[in-house]
Design a protein around this motif. Structure first.
Motif, PDB file in Angstrom:
ATOM      1  N   SER A 284       0.840  -1.198   0.000  1.00 19.56           N
ATOM      2  CA  SER A 284       0.000   0.000   0.000  1.00 19.56           C
ATOM      3  C   SER A 284       0.875   1.248   0.000  1.00 19.56           C
ATOM      4  O   SER A 284       1.115   1.859   1.034  1.00 19.56           O
ATOM      5  CB  SER A 284      -0.921   0.027   1.227  1.00 19.56           C
ATOM      6  OG  SER A 284      -2.042  -0.765   1.022  1.00 19.56           O
ATOM      7  N   PRO A 285       1.365   1.638  -1.183  1.00 18.13           N
ATOM      8  CA  PRO A 285       2.158   2.875  -1.240  1.00 18.13           C
ATOM      9  C   PRO A 285       1.226   4.085  -1.126  1.00 18.13           C
ATOM     10  O   PRO A 285       0.009   3.961  -1.258  1.00 18.13           O
ATOM     11  CB  PRO A 285       2.787   2.811  -2.632  1.00 18.13           C
ATOM     12  CG  PRO A 285       1.794   2.053  -3.438  1.00 18.13           C
ATOM     13  CD  PRO A 285       1.207   1.031  -2.488  1.00 18.13           C
ATOM     14  N   PHE A 286       1.809   5.237  -0.887  1.00 20.96           N
ATOM     15  CA  PHE A 286       1.014   6.458  -0.891  1.00 20.96           C
ATOM     16  C   PHE A 286       0.330   6.562  -2.246  1.00 20.96           C
ATOM     17  O   PHE A 286       0.834   6.064  -3.255  1.00 20.96           O
ATOM     18  CB  PHE A 286       1.892   7.672  -0.641  1.00 20.96           C
ATOM     19  CG  PHE A 286       2.333   7.815   0.796  1.00 20.96           C
ATOM     20  CD1 PHE A 286       2.410   6.727   1.645  1.00 20.96           C
ATOM     21  CD2 PHE A 286       2.663   9.046   1.302  1.00 20.96           C
ATOM     22  CE1 PHE A 286       2.802   6.861   2.968  1.00 20.96           C
ATOM     23  CE2 PHE A 286       3.062   9.184   2.632  1.00 20.96           C
ATOM     24  CZ  PHE A 286       3.139   8.102   3.454  1.00 20.96           C
ATOM     25  N   GLY A 287      -0.809   7.217  -2.295  1.00 21.47           N
ATOM     26  CA  GLY A 287      -1.671   7.229  -3.476  1.00 21.47           C
ATOM     27  C   GLY A 287      -1.093   7.830  -4.738  1.00 21.47           C
ATOM     28  O   GLY A 287      -1.531   7.502  -5.827  1.00 21.47           O
ATOM     29  N   ILE A 288      -0.123   8.706  -4.628  1.00 14.70           N
ATOM     30  CA  ILE A 288       0.471   9.326  -5.817  1.00 14.70           C
ATOM     31  C   ILE A 288       1.835   8.696  -6.056  1.00 14.70           C
ATOM     32  O   ILE A 288       2.740   8.823  -5.222  1.00 14.70           O
ATOM     33  CB  ILE A 288       0.611  10.852  -5.654  1.00 14.70           C
ATOM     34  CG1 ILE A 288      -0.766  11.485  -5.443  1.00 14.70           C
ATOM     35  CG2 ILE A 288       1.325  11.454  -6.858  1.00 14.70           C
ATOM     36  CD1 ILE A 288      -0.713  12.968  -5.088  1.00 14.70           C
ATOM     37  N   TRP A 289       1.981   8.028  -7.187  1.00 11.22           N
ATOM     38  CA  TRP A 289       3.289   7.456  -7.536  1.00 11.22           C
ATOM     39  C   TRP A 289       4.256   8.599  -7.847  1.00 11.22           C
ATOM     40  O   TRP A 289       5.333   8.690  -7.272  1.00 11.22           O
ATOM     41  CB  TRP A 289       3.131   6.503  -8.727  1.00 11.22           C
ATOM     42  CG  TRP A 289       4.435   6.030  -9.292  1.00 11.22           C
ATOM     43  CD1 TRP A 289       5.283   5.134  -8.729  1.00 11.22           C
ATOM     44  CD2 TRP A 289       5.047   6.458 -10.510  1.00 11.22           C
ATOM     45  NE1 TRP A 289       6.392   4.962  -9.528  1.00 11.22           N
ATOM     46  CE2 TRP A 289       6.261   5.774 -10.634  1.00 11.22           C
ATOM     47  CE3 TRP A 289       4.682   7.352 -11.513  1.00 11.22           C
ATOM     48  CZ2 TRP A 289       7.110   5.951 -11.706  1.00 11.22           C
ATOM     49  CZ3 TRP A 289       5.529   7.521 -12.595  1.00 11.22           C
ATOM     50  CH2 TRP A 289       6.732   6.820 -12.680  1.00 11.22           C
ATOM     51  N   ALA A 290       3.876   9.457  -8.790  1.00 15.27           N
ATOM     52  CA  ALA A 290       4.673  10.637  -9.138  1.00 15.27           C
ATOM     53  C   ALA A 290       3.734  11.672  -9.753  1.00 15.27           C
ATOM     54  O   ALA A 290       2.710  11.321 -10.348  1.00 15.27           O
ATOM     55  CB  ALA A 290       5.784  10.275 -10.126  1.00 15.27           C
ATOM     56  N   ASN A 291       4.094  12.930  -9.603  1.00 16.65           N
ATOM     57  CA  ASN A 291       3.326  14.016 -10.207  1.00 16.65           C
ATOM     58  C   ASN A 291       3.815  14.264 -11.626  1.00 16.65           C
ATOM     59  O   ASN A 291       5.019  14.231 -11.889  1.00 16.65           O
ATOM     60  CB  ASN A 291       3.481  15.299  -9.381  1.00 16.65           C
ATOM     61  CG  ASN A 291       2.897  15.169  -7.998  1.00 16.65           C
ATOM     62  OD1 ASN A 291       1.765  14.755  -7.828  1.00 16.65           O
ATOM     63  ND2 ASN A 291       3.681  15.537  -6.983  1.00 16.65           N
ATOM     64  N   GLN A 292       2.883  14.521 -12.528  1.00 19.19           N
ATOM     65  CA  GLN A 292       3.213  14.738 -13.925  1.00 19.19           C
ATOM     66  C   GLN A 292       4.233  15.862 -14.158  1.00 19.19           C
ATOM     67  O   GLN A 292       5.103  15.700 -15.013  1.00 19.19           O
ATOM     68  CB  GLN A 292       1.932  15.049 -14.703  1.00 19.19           C
ATOM     69  CG  GLN A 292       1.860  14.386 -16.035  1.00 19.19           C
ATOM     70  CD  GLN A 292       0.460  14.487 -16.610  1.00 19.19           C
ATOM     71  OE1 GLN A 292      -0.170  15.528 -16.519  1.00 19.19           O
ATOM     72  NE2 GLN A 292       0.003  13.409 -17.188  1.00 19.19           N
ATOM     73  N   PRO A 293       4.167  16.966 -13.427  1.00 14.61           N
ATOM     74  CA  PRO A 293       5.171  18.007 -13.682  1.00 14.61           C
ATOM     75  C   PRO A 293       6.617  17.534 -13.530  1.00 14.61           C
ATOM     76  O   PRO A 293       7.506  18.021 -14.209  1.00 14.61           O
ATOM     77  CB  PRO A 293       4.841  19.087 -12.647  1.00 14.61           C
ATOM     78  CG  PRO A 293       3.391  18.909 -12.368  1.00 14.61           C
ATOM     79  CD  PRO A 293       3.156  17.422 -12.459  1.00 14.61           C
ATOM     80  N   GLY A 294       6.865  16.560 -12.651  1.00 13.94           N
ATOM     81  CA  GLY A 294       8.219  16.043 -12.457  1.00 13.94           C
ATOM     82  C   GLY A 294       8.508  14.770 -13.203  1.00 13.94           C
ATOM     83  O   GLY A 294       9.660  14.371 -13.349  1.00 13.94           O
ATOM     84  N   ASN A 295       7.465  14.104 -13.692  1.00 17.94           N
ATOM     85  CA  ASN A 295       7.634  12.842 -14.399  1.00 17.94           C
ATOM     86  C   ASN A 295       6.471  12.690 -15.376  1.00 17.94           C
ATOM     87  O   ASN A 295       5.320  12.640 -14.956  1.00 17.94           O
ATOM     88  CB  ASN A 295       7.650  11.675 -13.400  1.00 17.94           C
ATOM     89  CG  ASN A 295       7.972  10.348 -14.048  1.00 17.94           C
ATOM     90  OD1 ASN A 295       7.533  10.047 -15.148  1.00 17.94           O
ATOM     91  ND2 ASN A 295       8.743   9.536 -13.349  1.00 17.94           N
ATOM     92  N   PRO A 296       6.750  12.618 -16.674  1.00 22.02           N
ATOM     93  CA  PRO A 296       5.658  12.550 -17.661  1.00 22.02           C
ATOM     94  C   PRO A 296       4.745  11.333 -17.492  1.00 22.02           C
ATOM     95  O   PRO A 296       3.609  11.353 -17.950  1.00 22.02           O
ATOM     96  CB  PRO A 296       6.389  12.511 -19.011  1.00 22.02           C
ATOM     97  CG  PRO A 296       7.810  12.186 -18.701  1.00 22.02           C
ATOM     98  CD  PRO A 296       8.070  12.580 -17.286  1.00 22.02           C
TER      99      PRO A 296
END
Length: 186
Positions: A139-151
Motif C-alpha cells: 500500500s504505497p502512498f496514493g500518488i506514484w509521481a506528479n506529472q510536472p516532475g515525471n511525464p
C-alpha cells in the motif's frame, strides 16, 4: 465462505513510532533482545525522533525477509501486505551505507528505490518458493509521481511515493515484483 482473505500487514523498516509530542526514541526504549538493539549499526536515528532499519544494508533486508517468512510459514494467513512507508522521507542518514553498497554511479535516489525493490523481490521469491500459495501486496502512498516532475505521473501535486518513500510501485506492477497494490489515499 465469503471469499475473504487475511493478509498480515507489516511496516518492515520502522523500528519505533513515537507519539507526536513524545521525546525522541533511542535504543534505551528497546528491549535488549530487540534486533535493532542487537544490531545498532543497522539503524538510522531520524530527525522525526524515530528509529528505522536502513533498507540499504543487505543484512537488514535478509533479516526482514526471514522475519516475514516466519509469518508466512507459521501463521494461517493468505498473504503479506507491506505498508508503503519504506523510507520516511528524503532526509535519511544513509550516506555511509550508500557509499559502501551503491552499484557503480547509481544515484542516491535510485539506490534507495533499488533497495526497496530488492527487498520486495526477495520476499516475493521466498513466498513463492515456500509453496504456500500466498500473495504479496503493498500500500504505497496514493500518488506514484506528479506529472510536472515525471511525464508518466498523474495530474496531481501531492506527496509522491516515488520520491518520498522511494517506492517504485509502477515498476513493481509492470515487472510482477508484487501480486497486488492498494494505494493509500489520505
Amino acid at each position: 465462505k465469503r471469499g475473504l482473505e487475511l493478509h498480515a500487514w507489516i511496516t518492515p523498516f520502522r523500528v519505533t513510532k513515537k507519539a507526536y509530542e513524545a521525546p525522541a526514541q533511542d535504543f534505551s526504549s528497546l528491549t535488549p533482545s530487540n534486533p535493532a538493539f542487537l544490531h545498532q549499526d543497522w539503524v538510522v536515528k531520524h530527525p522525526d525522533g524515530n528509529l528505522y532499519f536502513d533498507p540499504g544494508i543487505p543484512g537488514v533486508r535478509s533479516f526482514l525477509v526471514d522475519s516475514t517468512m516466519e509469518v508466512v510459514l507459521k501463521y494461517n494467513v493468505d498473504g503479506i501486505h507491506f505498508d508503503g512507508f519504506f523510507y520516511p522521507d528524503r532526509v535519511f542518514a544513509d550516506q555511509t551505507n550508500y557509499d559502501q553498497y551503491k552499484n557503480g554511479n547509481e544515484s542516491l535516489d535510485d539506490w534507495r528505490r533499488s533497495n526497496v525493490t530488492a527487498f520486495l523481490r526477495e520476499v516475493h521469491q521466498a513466498m513463492k518458493d515456500s509453496g504456500k500459495n500466498q500473495r504479496l501486496g503493498v500500500s504505497p502512498f496514493g500518488i506514484w509521481a506528479n506529472q510536472p516532475g515525471n511525464p508518466l505521473g498523474s495530474a496531481t501535486s501531492g506527496q509522491e511515493s516515488y520520491h518520498q518513500q522511494y517506492a517504485d510501485s509502477l515498476k513493481w506492477i509492470q515487472e510482477g515484483v508484487i501480486d497486488y497494490i492498494v494505494p493509500q489515499v489520505f
